[in-house]
Design an enzyme around this catalytic site. Sequence first.
Site, PDB file in Angstrom:
ATOM      1  N   ASN A 172      64.477  56.863  83.176  1.00 42.47           N
ATOM      2  CA  ASN A 172      64.105  55.338  82.520  1.00 42.47           C
ATOM      3  C   ASN A 172      65.337  56.182  81.130  1.00 42.47           C
ATOM      4  OD1 ASN A 172      61.657  54.398  82.409  1.00 42.47           O
ATOM      5  ND2 ASN A 172      61.204  55.754  82.619  1.00 42.47           N
ATOM      6  N   GLU A 173      66.881  54.923  81.110  1.00 51.19           N
ATOM      7  CA  GLU A 173      67.675  55.222  80.609  1.00 51.19           C
ATOM      8  C   GLU A 173      67.926  54.234  79.265  1.00 51.19           C
ATOM      9  OE1 GLU A 173      69.953  56.017  82.508  1.00 51.19           O
ATOM     10  OE2 GLU A 173      70.341  55.615  84.323  1.00 51.19           O
ATOM     11  N   PRO A 174      68.898  55.476  78.644  1.00 51.82           N
ATOM     12  CA  PRO A 174      68.873  54.809  77.006  1.00 51.82           C
ATOM     13  C   PRO A 174      68.443  53.263  76.785  1.00 51.82           C
ATOM     14  CG  PRO A 174      70.592  56.750  77.525  1.00 51.82           C
ATOM     15  CD  PRO A 174      70.094  56.422  79.083  1.00 51.82           C
TER      16      PRO A 174
END
Length: 647
Positions: A172-174
């Site tokens: 879950n990236e920025p």
Amino acid sequence: MADLQTRPRIPGYPTAEESRKFEKIDTHIHDNSQEASFYVANEIAELIRQRQKQGKNVVLGLATGSTPTKMYDFLVKFHKEEGLSFKNVITFNLDEYYPMEPDSIHSYVRFMNEHLFDHIDIKKSNVHIPDGTLDKEDVREFCEAYEKKIKEAGGIDIQVLGIGRTGHVGFNEPGSSINSKTRMVRLDRVTRLDAASDFFGLENVPSKAITMGVGTIMSAKRIVLMAWGEGKSDIIRQAVEGEIRESVPATFLQHHNNCDFILDHAAASSLTRLSTPWLVSECEWDDNLIKKATIWLSHKLDKAILKLTNEDYNEYGMGNLVAEIGSAEDINLRVFNQLQSTITGWPGGKPNADDSRRPERKDPYPKRSLVFSPHPDDDVISMGGTLLRLVDQGHDVHVAYQTSGNIAVFDDEVIRFLDFATDIQEQNETLKKQFREVREFLSSKTPGQVDSPEIQRFKGLIRKGEALAACRYCGVKEANAHFQNLPFYETGTVKKKPHSEEDIQITYDLLQKIKPHQIFAAGDLSDPHGTHRVCLQVIYAALDRLVKEEADWISDCYVWLYRGAWQEWDIADMEMAIPIGPKDMERKKNAIFKHQSQKDSAMFPGNDEREFWQRAEQRNKETARKYNALGLAEYEAMEGFVRYHFQ
């Protein structure tokens, strides 16, 4: 949730309860990753046993990467030595690269099998890992089914997490939403860069992955996030103490009512209670903490140490220190003199001089100096200026290259060297045949494929030749260059074996042969695959044996730890600082340039894309700038060392 009052206090530092002024997530700080991993494994094992007595299943959310491997080792140990059964365990893995074949060396399926599932009695039908082989149009349906299976299993009881440098959990990236579910995502460039060494180049890292969402993670009944090493310290501080924001997905965990961060000291080092404990509560002051606080205050106010006032100390939570010592002037002078005494142009000690306030003793002269270099270029990258100074000042300098460094050589380098060799020996049919076989192998080699033993040998020889060239340039005798080729490293893959008795014995024998008066070793433990860490463990094990045996030379040996390629010591920790003038800085860079296979583009750059000479120059100059800002003499550059004291 653990009771804050029951956690042990770190002497001289605030309690966990006092730290709640800044920390928004409960944190457990352990001495090292081994103890921390046991702590987590033990909690999981206890829940498994408890549910077995109740005739119920346990649902675990599992993570991959280097962080949880020791935890998995303990779970396997509990199974084999204590009879812990996993028949009532259902697992759901966080993520998988896309596309990804399950038998690939990069596959998380393979990772989980190698580290856990192949060694325990878990039912294969109870293991769930995102499928990286799906057609793109089938991914959405698979993700929905994954979510459904988690719910049908009763939800995740314990979700184990690591944390990425961008603050991602899972993939879950920025920008990920707190309500996001299992889905396909595009990987952030920083995440791909961090994975580049595993894939032997950024271009080989998949740009997508399938991951549980933040919402899926947050629905777990309990969350345990683990992090080790200084490389994670800044993002841990943001996650634990920062504002909740989508740009750092781990901050969403502040909303969870049963989430603990399990950290080693290095990963926790940027938390306020450890980095600046005087801002949390009154401290128990000792010399080290006084030095650390004064340097911090000087930097904070952009004032030289000798200019700090009583009011400065009072304003930043150090009024009790002033009251204890007497005045700002007394504190300033004490710390200034401590810092002044760390600076020396004589890393082997200055002969015929008063050495009472110098970091190294003057006798004996000349000294036998042994520099341990984990890879064949760490010596010149991290302490090239000091190495040159030791040689220039007449000491008997030895360099021990602990590993061959062969996996860090590009395939093209092998072709280039063999082209040269075959041109020299055109009539050598054996060499020509070897060359054809090597070229054939490399032409069809896939990213991450293990080199043949012959190619590994060639790559090791390339790095050996470069190390010898650097030694000659620095004035180190070729006979004093020792190529240990420690066995733990020689796997041909990024993943290394644990160190063994053979590694320790090789190091022990070298130490007994040289009987050094001073040892320099890499304390730079943030290299991407832990080679530095293992090399240091091997040295410590050999030294501990020599201390126990009361070797005749060991009590008169100083051990200095250097850093450079991956990180630098904090000024407050440095016990010896070697100034480097402009001319010696150029000589140091020229020595680094001798390692041509690492020039322009290194195989394993880590999270810093600059060349090693650029990193070294910047860090050395920054150290000198910091000393100067504290009010000490201005130098072009400096290399810093911390002394290791025998137990």
